[in-house]
Design an enzyme around this catalytic site. Structure first.
Site: not given
Length: 672
Positions: A39, A86-87, A117, A138, A172
């Protein structure tokens, strides 16, 4: 002024779009399908048909735009208005408690938001008046690439928001495990290199110049951050996530607000145990201070915010039973043992095979048939056996001895000097010939589309092909007789084989599978000698005079071209019209380049390019890349999650470049 008929068409198109987007949201965001696939396809067919007939009513936010437009020539660079930092990482409870102590010393009482994460690719999404206008990677955090057209193909990403708001969102993009498994199965059938993990597959898909490729890969996306939240009157991260839900974005429902660090630790423990049940990969937990006012007070370093940290999960290890050891013969004759296991779930996928590397590894680890073993999967396609568990033995386990003769042709196996592997040296070994054919047609070599492992296995079985030269004698009648090979497929395959004759010399050289000669060395040789004939006549001394060609490779090349069967093979290929000249431009290295003559080591994950791309750029600019840090190393290029190589570089006083410096030096060297 529009006539009645046009008005009806415009109204019909608008209604179709509304229906399709409603069903898209139900399926891709809520995971609650509201209609059948048939459909849905019918609605999409009607919409595309009407837009084709009445192009004046086609709009950028139409669901039809998700199928992928015309291929791009290159990705445009995009400067992020706010850098994508960035972390910092935490690897244990102590790291997290230290983070909590630092935060509370600075801002007092605090609450955190914990999120899964997602192991994917960070992207920036810009909307103007509610319409999606730009998406970017990024990159190095400051400058990324415009991948708008590829992002449009992700069905869960809204092309128009529920409010006319101008907003920048971070998300992400990722590949669900089912999509990843389907993609790798298809690539395996086509004889293409497999993606190591869903993250690499997602990144590779979004960097395709043809959006139709990205559209076929079934990517997904979670939105996780609003860049201009405070301008919109939003005061906390948790409120920003709720606002993203209201706008129609897909956010991760597993997020949780935590009042204490102990709550954070409980959340981590819970998801460490449950991660395998998720339909996508996660590699940790992100912990953020919730209140924006406190985030601002804590600030950021040049690389990462002080108000957030990423807890990284250790590589998952599981126990299962080794039921058998299977031997395979590669194209160079190396016999490789693979563990056959009782099926077990590792990192979200069912695993039945694991690498045992070689005979020495089996002996050193005392791995026996019937043993319970620990296996680990840390991003590799095939997991590895870490160790056996002798304490669980019953006495029925049997030591494993590698065979003395080839399992494919029964020739005696040998161990060459300085090698741990056993090798079959019979050039007529059917397993080596078959693997050599698979290598010859692969993407980096002759790139013959449609000649996957299964087709080659059939050609081999029917004795149609015994050498790479035989590929150029195949007829349509022979191909059509194969299983699942229709006339159209046979025609396409013959066209691909014919087109491969025009490849430049380096592809043929790599495809021949000369021992120690990889794709880069093949390019170097082709560029230097320009013709196959000149390379065939080259001496060991002439070869060793070339940068990057060492003694071992030079010996291998001279030995290869001295063989009578190789001379006959090349004569056949020439007779069939296969090109044997270099078609690329002659490379010149500017000696004033920062890279010229220097030795580099790469460590950690670069955001702007893959490890192989970085290696290629360094070598193009005259540098050399090695795998380990020593006193001979000139520069170590450091990405995220750099390990022991970075520490060794510091100890030896070697120059260290972060990714931003690396990109800057590349740019400057290109301008010299």
């Amino acid at each position: 002024m529009k006539n009645v008929a046009q008005h009806d068409v415009e109204k019909q198109i608008a209604e179709l779009r509304e229906q399709i987007e409603k069903h898209n949201y139900a399926y891709y965001v809520l995971d609650q399908p509201s209609i059948s696939d048939a459909e849905y396809d019918e609605l999409m067919r009607k919409l595309m048909e009407l837009e084709e007939q009445y192009p004046q009513y086609k709009t950028p936010d139409s669901p039809s735009q998700r199928v992928g437009g015309a291929p791009l020539e290159a990705f445009r660079k995009v400067t992020h208005r706010v850098p994508m930092l960035s972390l910092s990482n935490a690897f244990n409870e102590g790291d997290l408690r230290d983070f909590d102590r630092r935060v509370r010393q600075e801002v007092g009482d605090v609450r955190y938001v914990c999120e899964l994460k997602i192991d994917g690719l960070a992207v920036s999404l810009r909307y103007e008046d509610g319409y999606f206008v730009q998406g970017a990677t990024r990159g190095d955090g400051t400058t990324g690439e415009d991948i708008t057209e590829n992002l449009k193909t992700i069905r869960s990403l809204p092309l128009r928001l529920r409010q006319q708001v101008t907003i920048e969102v971070r998300g992400e993009a990722y590949m669900p495990r089912k999509s990843f498994e389907k993609l790798n199965e298809k690539r395996k059938m086509n004889g293409e290199e497999l993606f190591a993990n869903p993250r690499n597959a997602a990144a590779g898909s979004l960097r395709q110049l043809d959006p139709k490729v990205a559209a076929s890969r079934q990517l997904d996306i979670f939105a996780y951050h609003v860049v201009n939240a405070e301008e919109l009157g939003i005061l906390s991260h948790s409120a920003a996530l709720n606002y993203l839900d209201e706008l129609g974005f897909k956010t991760n429902p597993a997020r949780q607000v935590c009042e204490t660090i102990d709550d954070v630790l409980s959340y981590i423990e819970q998801w460490h145990e449950r991660r395998a049940s998720l339909p996508y990969d996660i590699d940790g937990i992100v912990i953020k201070v919730d209140a924006f006012a406190q985030q601002k007070q804590l600030g950021a370093t040049a690389k990462s915010p002080r108000w957030a940290i990423a807890y990284k999960f250790p590589a998952e290890e599981v126990v299962t039973q080794l039921v058998d050891i299977e031997l395979s013969v590669g194209r160079t004759g190396v016999v490789t043992p693979t563990a056959i296991l009782q099926p077990v779930r590792v990192a979200g996928t069912i695993v039945q095979r694991a690498s045992l590397h070689n005979e020495d590894y089996i002996r050193e680890k005392d791995i026996r048939l019937g043993d319970y073993v620990v296996i680990k999967k840390a991003g590799d396609i095939i997991p590895e056996v870490v160790c056996s568990l002798p304490e669980r033995r019953t006495g029925k386990e049997e030591p494993f001895d590698m065979p003395t003769h080839c399992p494919a042709c029964a020739s005696e196996l040998v161990r060459l000097d300085d090698e741990v592997a056993l090798r079959c040296v019979n050039p007529q070994c059917p397993a080596q010939i078959r693997e050599g054919l698979i290598h010859f047609v692969s993407r980096q070599a002759m790139n013959i589309d449609g000649l996957g492992e299964k087709v080659i296995a059939q050609l081999f079985e029917h004795r149609l092909v015994r050498s790479v030269a035989d590929l150029y004698t195949l007829t349509k009648d022979e191909l059509v007789a194969l299983e699942r090979m229709g006339e159209k497929s046979a025609t396409n395959l013959l066209q691909a084989i014919e087109a491969s004759k025009q490849n430049s010399l380096e592809r043929l050289l790599f495809g021949l599978g000369i021992r120690h000669v990889g794709a880069k060395a093949a390019k170097t040789l082709a560029e230097h000698f320009e013709t196959m004939e000149r390379l065939q006549q080259a001496t060991k001394e002439e070869l060793m005079a070339i940068h990057e060609i060492g003694e071992k490779m030079a010996d291998s090349i001279v030995t290869y071209f001295s063989k009578e069967e190789v001379k006959q093979l090349l004569e056949r290929l020439r007779a069939y019209g296969v090109n044997m000249t270099y078609k690329g431009a002659k490379q010149t290295i500017d000696i004033s380049s920062t890279f010229a003559g220097k030795t580099f080591v790469l460590t950690g994950t670069l955001q702007s390019m893959s490890r192989s791309e970085a290696k290629e750029k360094i070598e193009t600019l005259g540098g050399k890349v090695t795998g380990s840090v020593s006193k001979k190393t000139d520069v170590v290029v450091v990405g995220e999650d750099a390990g022991s190589k970075l520490e060794k570089a510091k100890q030896l006083g070697i120059t260290i470049w972060d990714e931003a410096r690396f990109l800057q030096e590349i740019q400057q060297s290109k301008q010299v």
